[in-house]
Scaffold this motif. Structure first.
Motif, PDB file in Angstrom:
ATOM      1  N   LEU A  83       0.665  -0.940  -0.326  1.00  8.22           N
ATOM      2  CA  LEU A  83       0.336  -0.178   0.275  1.00  8.22           C
ATOM      3  C   LEU A  83       0.760   1.427   0.117  1.00  8.22           C
ATOM      4  O   LEU A  83       0.705   2.129  -1.068  1.00  8.22           O
ATOM      5  CB  LEU A  83      -0.915  -0.092   1.204  1.00  8.22           C
ATOM      6  N   GLU A  84       2.165   1.532   0.912  1.00  3.66           N
ATOM      7  CA  GLU A  84       2.691   2.390   0.871  1.00  3.66           C
ATOM      8  C   GLU A  84       2.789   3.304  -0.519  1.00  3.66           C
ATOM      9  O   GLU A  84       3.348   3.763  -0.231  1.00  3.66           O
ATOM     10  CB  GLU A  84       3.653   2.785   2.286  1.00  3.66           C
ATOM     11  N   ARG A 113      -3.035   6.914  -0.032  1.00  2.55           N
ATOM     12  CA  ARG A 113      -3.627   5.330   0.230  1.00  2.55           C
ATOM     13  C   ARG A 113      -4.927   5.194  -0.147  1.00  2.55           C
ATOM     14  O   ARG A 113      -5.027   4.192  -0.508  1.00  2.55           O
ATOM     15  CB  ARG A 113      -3.475   5.381   1.516  1.00  2.55           C
ATOM     16  N   LYS A 114      -5.752   6.143  -0.109  1.00  2.00           N
ATOM     17  CA  LYS A 114      -7.376   5.286  -0.381  1.00  2.00           C
ATOM     18  C   LYS A 114      -7.201   5.195  -1.720  1.00  2.00           C
ATOM     19  O   LYS A 114      -8.186   3.969  -1.926  1.00  2.00           O
ATOM     20  CB  LYS A 114      -8.497   6.566   0.110  1.00  2.00           C
ATOM     21  N   ARG A 147      -5.738   2.258  -2.518  1.00  2.00           N
ATOM     22  CA  ARG A 147      -6.615   0.475  -1.971  1.00  2.00           C
ATOM     23  C   ARG A 147      -7.455   0.749  -2.950  1.00  2.00           C
ATOM     24  O   ARG A 147      -7.505  -0.467  -3.252  1.00  2.00           O
ATOM     25  CB  ARG A 147      -6.895   1.264  -0.085  1.00  2.00           C
ATOM     26  N   ARG A 148      -7.879   1.266  -3.720  1.00  3.39           N
ATOM     27  CA  ARG A 148      -9.563   1.264  -4.264  1.00  3.39           C
ATOM     28  C   ARG A 148      -9.470   0.775  -5.879  1.00  3.39           C
ATOM     29  O   ARG A 148      -9.777  -0.516  -5.767  1.00  3.39           O
ATOM     30  CB  ARG A 148     -10.362   2.760  -4.613  1.00  3.39           C
ATOM     31  N   GLY A 160      -6.272  -1.496  -5.969  1.00  2.00           N
ATOM     32  CA  GLY A 160      -6.301  -2.637  -5.718  1.00  2.00           C
ATOM     33  C   GLY A 160      -4.722  -3.341  -6.131  1.00  2.00           C
ATOM     34  O   GLY A 160      -3.481  -3.692  -5.753  1.00  2.00           O
ATOM     35  N   CYS A 161      -3.785  -1.636  -5.518  1.00  2.00           N
ATOM     36  CA  CYS A 161      -2.101  -1.063  -5.920  1.00  2.00           C
ATOM     37  C   CYS A 161      -1.570  -2.129  -7.398  1.00  2.00           C
ATOM     38  O   CYS A 161      -1.128  -2.075  -6.884  1.00  2.00           O
ATOM     39  CB  CYS A 161      -1.923  -1.753  -4.151  1.00  2.00           C
ATOM     40  N   ASP A 171     -11.010   8.877  -5.710  1.00  2.00           N
ATOM     41  CA  ASP A 171     -11.704   8.007  -4.933  1.00  2.00           C
ATOM     42  C   ASP A 171     -13.211   7.781  -4.831  1.00  2.00           C
ATOM     43  O   ASP A 171     -14.213   6.884  -5.237  1.00  2.00           O
ATOM     44  CB  ASP A 171     -11.621   8.127  -3.655  1.00  2.00           C
TER      45      ASP A 171
END
Length: 757
Positions: free
Chosen positions: A230-231, A251-252, A255-256, A258-259, A285
């Motif tokens: 994630l980072e 990050r949001k 994450r949405r 799926g990286c 987002d």
């Protein structure tokens, strides 16, 4: 293959740009066009140093844009790969992972370091399709020292291509790193024996297929790549769009998405390139949250590949919606059109009719009218949805394979038939009218062939196969055959035949034509029994459904008799050929090129059956008719002269035969090049004519040239090479007087085959 148009990723301050290439090609870039730059369909626009020139074809550089500035979360992997490259060689490194996870970016970074820091020769091959793999690997052989004749033999299926390539790789004077990129169908590597180890270098494979037994080959090590932590994923977004939001917002979004690096890069490009609007990462987002699951690729299985298509689909749709809101809904229509084909480079000339008369695309929703094709292309380029590349001297555009899959899945059902028909019309219009005679026509045919197969694949999935789409594939297979790549021609012809039979039925004329098209290729590849079995059934089906006088029935009979002739069934071949000649005279006319070819074939049969009465007169008449109707340089005219020269030699008129064989040899070389097997077949007849006159030294020189040429082109163990060496030995050691030579039928070699007949 030529290097792609450079694309630059930008970041400010200490930020880094994450990029990737190949089938998983992802890149942040900005296109800059000089004032007064020409449109995509015109000549290349000028840059700071004047007009751009097409880069030379090369396997010495990755065709994936610039190397990434930084590889997030790949430090340990790169350390292991560096150690492998710095070592003695002899191993295979396999990068496994779903589409868009950055495998090609890792390969590109390693490639750059291997060349720069370890003194390795870097070799890069696109292994996504049989055609591109064969072409790339043969180019590797050429790079490592293979001669033109050997390469021509391998490309034409007359010599084992993989054996030739690895022969030269094993004997390379310099250590190398060979990258086989996008090997997502391991069967492409396995069927031809392309994946091997060598003490001279290291092989690096990138693939989405994680479970193939091929990756467990002795000496192979597998490395699985997944999505980014994630980072690191958030850093990718922040690098690309540093002003769009905070690290937490990044990050949001990460994450949405799926990286997935591909989805992250497309999102970052969208956020960085907004003009009319300026979404923050938080707003982006929320848009992702609002998206419907209708965009999910319905044809994807619940695998890693399917998941990647899902994620990319949500991302590209936001970019297309933004373009539509900005006044360019045509970008959606154009990307849907591209999804009818494959991820291989699409020549811009293929899209030219759409920019001229619309090609029926104006009936789509949204419509794509001619004046909007150019702006739509530029918009897709600017939003990183396609890239511009140079391939074999043709300017092309290329979209990511995962992206195209997800786009195709999202096409409304009501649009599919219109898009498929338009894609077929554009392919048909792009076919070179003069055949595959010129080098540029041959390179265009190689570019178009995968798209004919791709169109059949998309049409098959949605039950949209038509006689037109099958016919285009059959025509392209014929052109690929004429261009000399017999193996690729057989693949495309077989695909067309299988598709036609499944969707149109065995009795449909398009199916008959498609199945018949496989015959000449099998014949050239030396698979005579297989060709005979196929063509017998095709001919019977054509007689039953089309009748004896239909042109397709006559074509099937013509191809069948050639195989029977080679197999020694001369009586049956003669019966068939007589019917073909009568039929073509009736249907096509006395002066049609197909009729002249049939008359040439009849002379070959007469000679094989020792039917000399009236032969020379008939051959002279045919040569005169061909020269008058087709021209003195037409390959059918050359073929007719060859038949006459053989008759003169058999009749004991050696001096006349020698003079005529010299003319035939010049015509064949002009049409095929110096070391084509058909040219060498004429040269051995010239040697016989020289020997028949007592010109032993000249005959030996010609015979030696044939023996050495066939060894290079066909291989030492090929029957024609063995026969040529035997003749060379006989010329050097046989009796000085050629008595009895005229009475003995000369060794029959393959007759000239104008235009790849």
């Amino acid at each position: 293959m030529s290097a792609p148009t450079p694309m630059e990723g930008r970041a400010s301050g200490s930020a880094r740009v994450y990029q990737s290439g190949g089938d998983q090609y992802i890149e942040e870039h900005v296109h800059h066009y000089a004032p007064g730059s020409a449109p995509l369909f015109g000549p290349p626009w000028p840059g700071p140093a004047g007009p751009r020139e097409a880069a030379p074809d090369s396997v010495r550089m990755p065709l994936v844009g610039r190397a990434p500035g930084v590889l997030r979360d790949r430090t340990d992997l790169m350390a292991r790969l560096r150690a492998a490259v710095a070592g003695p060689g002899g191993d295979i490194q396999v990068l496994l992972g779903m589409g868009g996870c950055g495998k090609t970016a890792v390969a590109q970074a390693l490639f750059t370091e291997a060349v720069r820091d370890h003194g390795r020769v870097g070799l890069w091959v696109n292994a996504s399709e049989r055609v591109s793999l064969r072409a790339g690997m043969l180019a590797v052989a050429g790079d490592r020292g293979a001669g033109a004749g050997e390469l021509a033999a391998a490309a034409g299926g007359r010599r084992a291509a993989a054996d030739l390539v690895w022969h030269y790789l094993d004997r390379s004077a310099h250590p190398w790193l060979l990258v086989l990129d996008n090997a997502d169908d391991p069967a492409v590597l396995e069927e031809g024996g392309w994946l091997r180890t060598s003490p001279s270098g290291t092989v690096l494979v990138t693939t989405r297929h994680a479970t193939s037994a091929l990756w467990r080959t002795p000496g192979a090590s597998s490395h699985r790549l997944g999505v980014l932590p994630l980072e690191d994923a958030a850093l990718v977004l922040s690098d690309l769009a540093p002003d769009a939001g905070t690290r937490e917002s990044a990050r949001k979004v990460a994450r949405r998405l799926g990286c997935l690096p591909l989805a992250l890069t497309l999102a970052g490009a969208h956020l960085a390139h907004q003009v009319l609007e300026s979404w923050s990462m938080d707003e982006y987002d929320r848009k992702l949250t609002e998206e419907s699951t209708a965009l999910v690729d319905r044809g994807a299985s619940a695998t890693g590949g399917g998941q990647s298509r899902h994620l990319v689909g949500r991302t590209w749709q936001l970019s297309l919606d933004s373009l539509a809101d900005g006044g360019l809904p045509e970008a959606t229509a154009l990307l849907r059109l591209l999804s009818c084909w494959t991820a291989d480079p699409v020549p811009l000339s293929l899209l030219m009719p759409a920019a001229q008369d619309g090609a029926g695309l104006q009936h789509l929703s949204p419509p794509l009218v001619p004046s909007r094709v150019e702006p739509a292309l530029r918009a897709l380029l600017d939003h990183s949805l396609i890239e511009q590349v140079e391939t074999d001297g043709h300017r092309c555009v290329k979209a990511h394979g995962v992206l195209l899959d997800s786009v195709a899945a999202g096409v409304p059902d009501a649009e599919r038939a219109l898009l498929s028909a338009a894609a077929g019309r554009l392919l048909r219009a792009a076919l070179p009218q003069e055949g595959a005679a010129s080098p540029r026509a041959r390179s265009l045919v190689r570019l178009l062939a995968p798209h004919a197969a791709g169109l059949l694949h998309r049409s098959r999935r949605h039950d949209l196969v038509t006689a037109e789409s099958v016919g285009i594939a059959v025509r392209l297979a014929r052109l690929v055959y004429e261009a000399g790549d017999w193996t690729a021609a057989l693949d495309l012809a077989a695909t067309a035949a299988k598709t036609a039979a499944a969707h149109l039925g065995d009795a449909h004329p398009a199916t008959v034509e498609a199945r018949s098209g496989q015959g000449p290729v099998l014949f050239r590849l030396g698979r005579y029994a297989e060709a005979a079995d196929l063509l017998r059934s095709v001919h019977q089906e054509a007689l039953r459904t089309l009748g004896p006088h239909d042109a397709r029935t006559l074509d099937a009979a013509y191809e069948l008799q050639r195989v029977l002739h080679r197999l020694g069934d001369l009586t049956r071949a003669r019966t068939l050929l007589e019917a073909v000649l009568d039929g073509r005279r009736h249907v096509l006319g006395e002066d049609h090129v197909a009729t002249f070819k049939t008359r040439c074939e009849m002379l070959e049969l007469r000679l094989a059956q020792d039917e000399f009465d009236g032969y020379t007169t008939a051959a002279e008449e045919l040569a005169q008719d061909c020269e008058r109707r087709l021209g003195p340089d037409h390959l059918v005219t050359v073929w007719a002269r060859d038949a006459l020269a053989r008759g003169l030699l058999r009749a004991g008129r050696g001096a006349e035969a020698e003079e005529l064989f010299e003319r035939v040899l010049a015509g064949q070389r002009a049409g095929y090049g110096d070391e084509h097997p058909l040219v060498l077949g004429v040269l051995i007849q010239l040697s016989r004519a020289q020997y028949a006159q007592g010109k032993r030294e000249q005959a030996a020189g010609s015979a030696r040239e044939v023996a050495e040429g066939r060894a290079r082109v066909l291989g030492e163990d090929h029957p024609e090479t063995v026969a040529a060496r035997a003749w060379y030995t006989e010329v050097r050691t046989g009796p000085p007087a050629p008595d009895g030579l005229v009475d003995r039928p000369p060794t029959r070699s393959t007759p000239p085959t104008p235009g790849g007949r």
